[in-house]
Design a protein around this motif. Structure first.
Motif, mmCIF file in Angstrom:
data_model
loop_
_atom_site.group_PDB
_atom_site.id
_atom_site.type_symbol
_atom_site.label_atom_id
_atom_site.label_comp_id
_atom_site.label_asym_id
_atom_site.label_seq_id
_atom_site.Cartn_x
_atom_site.Cartn_y
_atom_site.Cartn_z
ATOM 1 N N PRO A 1 0.845 -1.204 0.000
ATOM 2 C CA PRO A 1 0.000 0.000 0.000
ATOM 3 C C PRO A 1 0.883 1.259 0.000
ATOM 4 O O PRO A 1 1.898 1.306 0.684
ATOM 5 N N GLY A 2 0.513 2.208 -0.822
ATOM 6 C CA GLY A 2 1.250 3.470 -0.870
ATOM 7 C C GLY A 2 2.324 3.516 -1.942
ATOM 8 O O GLY A 2 2.891 4.571 -2.235
ATOM 9 N N VAL A 3 2.608 2.376 -2.568
ATOM 10 C CA VAL A 3 3.666 2.345 -3.594
ATOM 11 C C VAL A 3 3.219 3.098 -4.855
ATOM 12 O O VAL A 3 4.046 3.568 -5.639
ATOM 13 N N GLY A 4 1.916 3.224 -5.020
ATOM 14 C CA GLY A 4 1.399 3.973 -6.171
ATOM 15 C C GLY A 4 0.645 3.118 -7.172
ATOM 16 O O GLY A 4 0.570 3.470 -8.359
ATOM 17 N N LYS A 5 0.071 2.027 -6.723
ATOM 18 C CA LYS A 5 -0.615 1.116 -7.658
ATOM 19 C C LYS A 5 -1.753 1.811 -8.405
ATOM 20 O O LYS A 5 -1.844 1.719 -9.624
ATOM 21 N N SER A 6 -2.615 2.495 -7.667
ATOM 22 C CA SER A 6 -3.764 3.072 -8.375
ATOM 23 C C SER A 6 -3.317 4.214 -9.285
ATOM 24 O O SER A 6 -3.853 4.368 -10.385
ATOM 25 N N THR A 7 -2.314 4.980 -8.851
ATOM 26 C CA THR A 7 -1.804 6.059 -9.709
ATOM 27 C C THR A 7 -1.180 5.452 -10.972
ATOM 28 O O THR A 7 -1.378 5.949 -12.083
ATOM 29 N N PHE A 8 -0.458 4.359 -10.788
ATOM 30 C CA PHE A 8 0.191 3.684 -11.919
ATOM 31 C C PHE A 8 -0.850 3.112 -12.885
ATOM 32 O O PHE A 8 -0.738 3.251 -14.104
ATOM 33 N N THR B 1 -12.836 6.981 -5.120
ATOM 34 C CA THR B 1 -12.039 8.156 -5.448
ATOM 35 C C THR B 1 -10.744 7.791 -6.172
ATOM 36 O O THR B 1 -10.045 8.646 -6.685
ATOM 37 N N ARG B 2 -10.428 6.498 -6.177
ATOM 38 C CA ARG B 2 -9.204 6.108 -6.868
ATOM 39 C C ARG B 2 -9.462 6.071 -8.372
ATOM 40 O O ARG B 2 -10.574 5.892 -8.810
ATOM 41 N N MET B 3 -8.431 6.266 -9.139
ATOM 42 C CA MET B 3 -8.492 6.182 -10.606
ATOM 43 C C MET B 3 -9.605 7.067 -11.171
ATOM 44 O O MET B 3 -10.491 6.591 -11.881
ATOM 45 N N ASN C 1 8.691 2.884 -8.786
ATOM 46 C CA ASN C 1 7.818 4.048 -8.987
ATOM 47 C C ASN C 1 8.346 5.253 -8.200
ATOM 48 O O ASN C 1 9.257 5.139 -7.402
ATOM 49 N N LYS C 2 7.747 6.371 -8.441
ATOM 50 C CA LYS C 2 8.088 7.654 -7.801
ATOM 51 C C LYS C 2 9.502 8.087 -8.169
ATOM 52 O O LYS C 2 10.217 8.671 -7.331
ATOM 53 N N ALA C 3 9.923 7.754 -9.402
ATOM 54 C CA ALA C 3 11.223 8.204 -9.883
ATOM 55 C C ALA C 3 11.056 9.647 -10.365
ATOM 56 O O ALA C 3 10.979 9.924 -11.566
ATOM 57 N N ASP C 4 10.933 10.541 -9.427
ATOM 58 C CA ASP C 4 10.771 11.959 -9.765
ATOM 59 C C ASP C 4 11.366 12.814 -8.652
ATOM 60 O O ASP C 4 11.662 12.320 -7.560
ATOM 61 N N GLY C 5 11.583 14.084 -8.938
ATOM 62 C CA GLY C 5 12.123 15.028 -7.945
ATOM 63 C C GLY C 5 13.402 14.513 -7.306
ATOM 64 O O GLY C 5 14.277 13.951 -7.981
ATOM 65 N N SER D 1 7.544 7.385 -13.141
ATOM 66 C CA SER D 1 6.795 8.240 -12.218
ATOM 67 C C SER D 1 5.340 8.161 -12.652
ATOM 68 O O SER D 1 4.958 8.723 -13.685
ATOM 69 N N ALA D 2 4.576 7.404 -11.879
ATOM 70 C CA ALA D 2 3.159 7.258 -12.229
ATOM 71 C C ALA D 2 2.480 8.619 -12.139
ATOM 72 O O ALA D 2 1.593 8.940 -12.910
ATOM 73 N N ARG D 3 2.932 9.444 -11.180
ATOM 74 C CA ARG D 3 2.335 10.775 -10.989
ATOM 75 C C ARG D 3 2.579 11.663 -12.207
ATOM 76 O O ARG D 3 1.666 12.282 -12.741
ATOM 77 N N ASP D 4 3.861 11.695 -12.670
ATOM 78 C CA ASP D 4 4.198 12.576 -13.802
ATOM 79 C C ASP D 4 3.996 11.885 -15.152
ATOM 80 O O ASP D 4 4.290 12.451 -16.181
#
Ligand code: GDP
Length: 365
Positions: free
Chosen positions: A98-105, A141-143, A235-239, A274-277
């Protein structure tokens, strides 16, 4: 016991001043009557699914998830008829803590795919849902983008039953989604327990999401899960995290080389994103396509699916057998004294098991 004390000890407290609803709920009754009338026949379900009608697909999935014998019977007939129209897809398992970014990915990769015209179904196996009675993976609220995307269909996890039962149902839902024209299936699970193995046994490609610098211990990822992965995505390879993510990519690539060769002939790959970006997403899809090409050429892709079917058959036999044994009245009546005999060392566990099995088989034949 005084009235006051009785109330204090009782788990059933009735708050004063709140009007209690009548035990007969006319709305629920009408709803039930309506749903019975609306229960389509098998042919209408199948036709609706093959016509890509989502409302009918959703209703059929609800039947698959239902434990009512009538619903199960209809569901099984629908599945049988949909089977010849299924299979034309790539099934991808996605896991991570949880928190790794699955839904964002899933949202980023999903949007990338639906923009290209792919039809995506997102399913979930959520081991925690039975305990919490509310599926975290089903959170509305996800996806946000995918949930309103005409090319995507998101279905939260079936929330009742054993992991084996939920897994079987998810496999059946995959069949229905494929018959309804979905060519890409994501099966999401929280990477903390047994559910990965269940997901692994129903997908073509297994993707493990991880974070850089969190340490495997901290991420709760067991070596066995890493061994199942066809790709590890950091994931989260950003900033500020970008350099750390690149380093982690090298470390994981080295670690994967030490793992035994896979049956598929595929060398698991490590990638950052970066799932976010929404960066690195295309590269990850390329990896999945490469895998698909390689394993389809070698035949492994189809072989694995056949073996998965066989596995499901054997698991269903085992589950049914064990249920029948547990519910057998002779076994039930013998169990307390045999248990006691084992506990007091009167007979060995092996002999006890043998006696119970002998009685069971005598009783059913
Ligand atoms: P899940 O629990 O694995 O489904 O994770 P979520 O997708 O809900 O993401 C957990 C948190 O990480 C959220 O606050 C996201 O905004 C954040 N997050 C997800 N992907 C990224 C990413 O690529 N970069 C950064 N910086 N944050 C991310």
């Amino acid at each position: 016991m005084s009235e006051k004390k009785k109330n204090k000890n009782s788990a059933l407290k009735v708050n004063k001043g709140i009007e209690q609803p009548s035990s007969f709920n006319p709305d629920a009754w009408n709803q039930l009557k309506k749903s019975r009338q609306e229960l389509l026949d098998v042919d209408s379900f199948v036709k609706g699914i093959l016509d890509h009608n989502r409302t009918i697909l959703s209703k059929a999935i609800t039947l698959v998830e239902s434990s009512l014998p009538l619903h199960q019977k209809i569901a099984q007939e629908i599945i049988e008829q949909c089977l010849p129209h299924s299979g034309n897809s790539i099934r991808i398992g996605i896991t991570g803590v949880p928190g790794v970014g699955k839904s964002t990915f899933i949202e980023s990769l999903g949007k990338y795919l639906t923009n290209q015209g792919n039809k995506l179904a997102v399913l979930a196996i959520d081991p925690s849902s039975e305990r919490t009675k509310g599926s975290i993976l089903g959170d509305k609220t996800r996806m946000e983008e995918l949930s309103v995307d005409a090319n995507a269909y998101i279905r939260p996890s079936p929330s009742a039953g054993s992991l084996g039962g939920v897994a079987r149902k998810t496999k059946e839902i995959i069949v229905l989604c494929e018959a309804a024209g979905f060519d890409t299936i994501f099966v999401e699970t929280v990477g903390v327990g047994q559910s990965e193995t269940a997901v692994h046994s129903m997908v073509d490609f297994f993707l493990l999401l991880m974070l850089a610098g969190a340490g495997d211990e901290l991420q709760g990822i067991k070596r066995g899960i890493m061994e199942m992965a066809d790709a590890i995505v950091i994931n989260k390879a950003d900033g500020d995290n970008l350099q750390k993510a690149k380093m982690a990519k090298r470390e994981y690539s080295n670690a994967l080389h030490l793992f035994p060769l896979t049956d598929s002939g595929w060398t698991p790959m490590v990638e950052t994103c970066s799932a976010r970006d929404k960066s690195g997403i295309e590269e990850i899809w390329d990896i999945i396509k490469q895998y698909q090409t390689l394993t389809k050429e070698s035949g492994y892709f189809f072989q694995q699916r056949k073996e998965q079917e066989l596995k499901i058959m054997f698991e269903t036999i085992k589950a049914n057998f064990s249920e029948s044994f547990d519910n057998n009245h002779i076994v039930k009546s013998m169990l307390p004294s045999i248990e006691n005999d084992v506990l007091t060392g009167k007979i060995s566990a092996y002999k006890a098991a043998q006696e119970l099995l002998d009685s069971y088989f005598k009783n059913i034949s």
